[in-house]
Design a protein around this motif. Structure first.
Motif: not given
Length: 257
Positions: A9-12, A208-215
């Motif tokens: 939830x936080x990383x999303x 999750x944060x990494x994959x959201x950022x480095x799309x």
């Protein structure tokens, strides 16, 4: 320990604008290349009169180089940067304008929005693609392209965990291929170095944060689409420790005769 649901939830919801990875401090780590790209870029700013930073992201790397150069009187009189993603255009503008740089919204496809022989230094850190003919066109004779690129199969331990084997993608981004493309565009490659660097992800939120950022790592990544694999990876990290991957980086410098 925080639950899977809490970490997800936080990383999303956290912002992934810009190219600042400080949110991952204490949660993920990556070795840095031995050459120190930002420092080397700051030194090259001292010999340039007109600089273009291509695909600048949120402007953080260029801003850091400009701040290193400023106390030594190395700031070039003309500094421009291009970026395609609107949130990053706004972020880079706020960061770079006080340092005397102008940010131009551009689609990261040819042609670059500048005239022939406009710059004596073109730089880029982790461009999605280097358009060599355009780089050569906007460089003045004697000018240089100085950049740090992502190398082959970078972080593919994580990519292939979600997508399965990617044999064709593993062949991309090879330094020898990109340096040959630079030479085909009329540039002389004067420096080429590459390294593989250890990365560690200490919790599933960092992944999750990494994959959201480095799309481009896992195209179209969403938590909902990969929930089962995320749960499995969360259990693995809790039982075995950090998920280990390796990034690939190469430094390239090319001169226009």
């Amino acid at each position: 320990m925080r639950t899977f649901e809490e970490l997800i939830a936080e990383a999303e919801t956290v912002s992934v604008d810009g190219w600042d990875f400080s949110w991952l401090e204490g949660r993920a780590s990556e070795e840095r290349p031995s050459w120190g790209y930002q420092r080397l870029l700051s030194e090259r700013l001292g010999t340039a009169t007109a600089v273009l930073d291509v695909q600048t992201g949120g402007g953080e790397v260029l801003a850091g180089a400009l701040r290193l150069a400023e106390p030594r009187g190395w700031l070039p009189p003309v500094v421009a940067a291009t970026e395609s993603w609107p949130p990053n255009v706004a972020r880079a503008t706020r960061l770079l304008h006080p340092l005397g740089a102008v940010v131009v919204a551009d689609q990261d496809e040819p042609p670059l929005p500048f005239g022939d022989e406009a710059f004596d230094l073109v730089s880029s850190r982790h461009p999605v693609r280097a358009w060599w003919s355009e780089i050569a066109r906007v460089l003045r004779p004697g000018g240089r392209y100085f950049a740090q690129h992502v190398g082959p199969a970078s972080v593919f331990e994580l990519v292939e965990y979600f997508l399965g084997p990617q044999p064709e993608a593993r062949e991309g981004r090879r330094p020898e291929v990109e340096s040959a493309e630079a030479r085909d565009a009329g540039l002389e490659v004067v420096d080429l170095r590459s390294e593989r660097l250890r990365m560690e992800f200490h919790d599933i939120g960092a992944v999750v944060y990494f994959l959201r950022k480095v799309i481009w790592m896992v195209p179209g990544f969403t938590v909902a689409a990969h929930l089962d694999r995320l749960r499995e990876l969360d259990a693995r990290i809790r039982a075995e420790g950090p998920f280990v991957a390796h990034s690939a980086r190469f430094l390239i410098e090319a001169r226009k005769p």
